[in-house]
Design a protein around this motif. Structure first.
Motif, mmCIF file in Angstrom:
data_model
loop_
_atom_site.group_PDB
_atom_site.id
_atom_site.type_symbol
_atom_site.label_atom_id
_atom_site.label_comp_id
_atom_site.label_asym_id
_atom_site.label_seq_id
_atom_site.Cartn_x
_atom_site.Cartn_y
_atom_site.Cartn_z
ATOM 1 N N ASN A 75 13.650 -13.019 -4.540
ATOM 2 C CA ASN A 75 14.383 -12.149 -3.485
ATOM 3 C C ASN A 75 15.129 -13.116 -2.642
ATOM 4 O OD1 ASN A 75 12.149 -12.986 -1.364
ATOM 5 N ND2 ASN A 75 10.867 -11.506 -2.883
ATOM 6 N N PRO A 76 15.956 -12.792 -1.735
ATOM 7 C CA PRO A 76 16.794 -13.802 -0.886
ATOM 8 C C PRO A 76 15.711 -14.574 -0.101
ATOM 9 C CG PRO A 76 17.716 -11.676 -1.018
ATOM 10 C CD PRO A 76 16.341 -11.256 -1.452
ATOM 11 N N VAL A 77 14.716 -14.220 0.216
ATOM 12 C CA VAL A 77 13.881 -14.874 1.249
ATOM 13 C C VAL A 77 12.766 -15.856 0.719
ATOM 14 C CG1 VAL A 77 14.197 -13.770 3.297
ATOM 15 C CG2 VAL A 77 12.041 -13.173 1.801
ATOM 16 N N GLY A 78 12.367 -15.446 -0.796
ATOM 17 C CA GLY A 78 11.464 -16.389 -1.496
ATOM 18 C C GLY A 78 10.194 -16.109 -1.382
ATOM 19 N N SER A 79 9.696 -15.015 -0.872
ATOM 20 C CA SER A 79 8.208 -14.601 -0.550
ATOM 21 C C SER A 79 8.230 -13.483 -0.735
ATOM 22 C CB SER A 79 7.640 -15.065 0.819
ATOM 23 O OG SER A 79 8.419 -13.905 1.765
ATOM 24 N N ARG A 80 6.787 -12.883 -1.036
ATOM 25 C CA ARG A 80 6.411 -11.742 -1.449
ATOM 26 C C ARG A 80 4.804 -11.336 -0.792
ATOM 27 N NH1 ARG A 80 9.102 -7.241 -2.604
ATOM 28 N NH2 ARG A 80 10.165 -8.411 -4.412
ATOM 29 N N VAL A 81 4.904 -10.269 0.104
ATOM 30 C CA VAL A 81 3.686 -10.031 0.695
ATOM 31 C C VAL A 81 2.994 -8.783 -0.003
ATOM 32 C CG1 VAL A 81 2.706 -8.998 2.869
ATOM 33 C CG2 VAL A 81 4.438 -10.639 3.077
ATOM 34 N N THR A 82 1.810 -8.972 -0.462
ATOM 35 C CA THR A 82 1.082 -7.673 -1.203
ATOM 36 C C THR A 82 0.055 -7.359 -0.039
ATOM 37 O OG1 THR A 82 1.282 -8.996 -3.286
ATOM 38 C CG2 THR A 82 -0.347 -7.168 -3.162
ATOM 39 N N PRO A 83 0.390 -6.422 0.492
ATOM 40 C CA PRO A 83 -0.626 -5.598 1.324
ATOM 41 C C PRO A 83 -1.724 -4.940 0.888
ATOM 42 C CG PRO A 83 1.183 -4.112 1.100
ATOM 43 C CD PRO A 83 1.495 -5.323 0.056
ATOM 44 N N ILE A 97 -9.446 -3.049 10.032
ATOM 45 C CA ILE A 97 -8.971 -4.138 9.184
ATOM 46 C C ILE A 97 -8.104 -4.008 8.056
ATOM 47 C CG2 ILE A 97 -11.163 -3.924 7.864
ATOM 48 C CD1 ILE A 97 -11.598 -6.858 8.387
ATOM 49 N N SER A 98 -7.436 -4.887 7.749
ATOM 50 C CA SER A 98 -6.820 -5.035 6.567
ATOM 51 C C SER A 98 -6.571 -6.399 6.097
ATOM 52 C CB SER A 98 -5.504 -4.274 6.656
ATOM 53 O OG SER A 98 -4.613 -4.730 7.590
ATOM 54 N N ALA A 99 -5.717 -6.478 4.728
ATOM 55 C CA ALA A 99 -5.606 -8.123 4.434
ATOM 56 C C ALA A 99 -4.264 -7.959 3.801
ATOM 57 C CB ALA A 99 -6.659 -8.293 3.582
ATOM 58 N N VAL A 100 -3.779 -9.019 3.365
ATOM 59 C CA VAL A 100 -2.499 -9.462 2.617
ATOM 60 C C VAL A 100 -2.692 -10.607 1.815
ATOM 61 C CG1 VAL A 100 -0.851 -8.168 4.375
ATOM 62 C CG2 VAL A 100 -1.213 -10.533 4.548
ATOM 63 N N ARG A 101 -2.005 -10.550 0.693
ATOM 64 C CA ARG A 101 -1.582 -11.997 -0.036
ATOM 65 C C ARG A 101 -0.164 -12.238 0.191
ATOM 66 N NH1 ARG A 101 -3.081 -14.265 -6.078
ATOM 67 N NH2 ARG A 101 -1.066 -15.613 -6.261
ATOM 68 N N ILE A 102 0.172 -13.585 0.317
ATOM 69 C CA ILE A 102 1.553 -13.910 0.404
ATOM 70 C C ILE A 102 1.674 -15.006 -0.470
ATOM 71 C CG2 ILE A 102 3.283 -14.368 2.263
ATOM 72 C CD1 ILE A 102 1.496 -13.755 4.518
ATOM 73 N N ASP A 103 2.716 -14.765 -1.391
ATOM 74 C CA ASP A 103 3.387 -15.717 -2.093
ATOM 75 C C ASP A 103 4.522 -16.295 -1.764
ATOM 76 O OD1 ASP A 103 1.384 -15.666 -4.967
ATOM 77 O OD2 ASP A 103 1.416 -13.784 -3.992
ATOM 78 N N TYR A 104 4.778 -17.754 -1.998
ATOM 79 C CA TYR A 104 5.970 -18.233 -1.381
ATOM 80 C C TYR A 104 6.551 -19.166 -2.609
ATOM 81 C CZ TYR A 104 3.162 -17.574 2.744
ATOM 82 O OH TYR A 104 2.424 -17.081 3.912
ATOM 83 N N ALA A 105 7.892 -18.917 -3.067
ATOM 84 C CA ALA A 105 8.543 -20.192 -3.915
ATOM 85 C C ALA A 105 8.483 -21.211 -3.034
ATOM 86 C CB ALA A 105 9.695 -19.330 -4.308
#
Length: 231
Positions: A75-83, A97-105
């Motif tokens: 995607n244009p910003v090169g990251s993806r948040v999985t909530p 409480i909650s969590a996320v995974r964040i992937d970055y190109a």
């Protein structure tokens, strides 16, 4: 005498309000759990989610699979948040409480944004991130908002205070991965650029040209990056 009593009552009221604000957070549970009903199935709207009948609750209401799977960063910003918040795990309702995974190109960015309802604690698993947050407006108008930044490596932890604008940028040559915990069942997120330049309807360009002290053509260009007219 009446004035003294009134002042005393007013003082107690103010102190009580301040104490309430000081401890304000997501609603605390008053039972073992309050598994959320999907908004589409709820007959009423409440501050949070309506509780599912406890007799109908199952283990899957407290479960989410897949945080081991990389998110798509194309995607244009090169990251993806999985909530993983109350919308993914209904059993998180009222638990705060909650969590996320964040992937970055490589060169991937989680753009400047804010979580209006949550503090975030970030743990880097892979890669090298440049992260930071900006303080709220100082009381002295002569001062500027202060920026706090840090380079993070695997195993490093960084905290973003509730409500403050923050970001993460992958400065390495490989993919990066981070996990974060947030102090709300539904932290909310406001991505600054999207909110300002991609709102529906658009913010009047006259407002933005004055706010950002630029020419209208610059605002037109920025709004075009986020805005699509649908007939």
């Amino acid at each position: 005498m009446k004035i003294v009593v009134l002042l005393s009552v007013t003082t107690i009221f103010i102190v009580s309000c301040l104490a309430t604000l000081a401890y304000a957070s997501d609603p605390s549970p008053l039972q073992d759990f309050c598994v959320a009903v999907k908004d589409a199935d709820a007959a009423v709207f409440v501050n949070g989610k309506v509780c599912k009948n406890p007799n109908m609750v199952v283990a899957e209401d407290f479960f989410f699979p897949g945080l081991n799977k990389p998110g798509n960063t194309s995607n244009p910003v090169g990251s993806r948040v999985t909530p993983v918040n109350v919308n993914q795990i209904p059993g998180l309702n009222t638990l705060g409480i909650s969590a996320v995974r964040i992937d970055y190109a490589p060169n991937g960015l989680n753009p400047p944004h804010t979580h209006p309802r949550a503090t975030e604690i970030l743990v880097v698993m892979e890669g090298t991130l440049y992260v930071g947050f900006v303080t709220s407006n100082p009381a002295d108008p002569a001062l500027k908002n202060k920026l706090f930044t840090k380079y993070l490596y695997p195993g490093d932890v960084f905290v973003f205070p509730e409500g403050l604008i923050h970001f993460q940028f992958n400065v390495g040559k490989t993919n990066a991965v981070a996990f974060a915990g947030l102090s709300s069942q539904n932290p909310g997120v406001i991505t600054v650029a999207n909110a300002v330049f991609g709102s529906d309807p658009q913010i009047n360009p006259a407002v933005l040209t004055k706010a950002f002290q630029v020419e209208k053509n610059v605002i037109d260009y920025l709004q075009a990056q986020f805005w699509t007219n649908i007939d």
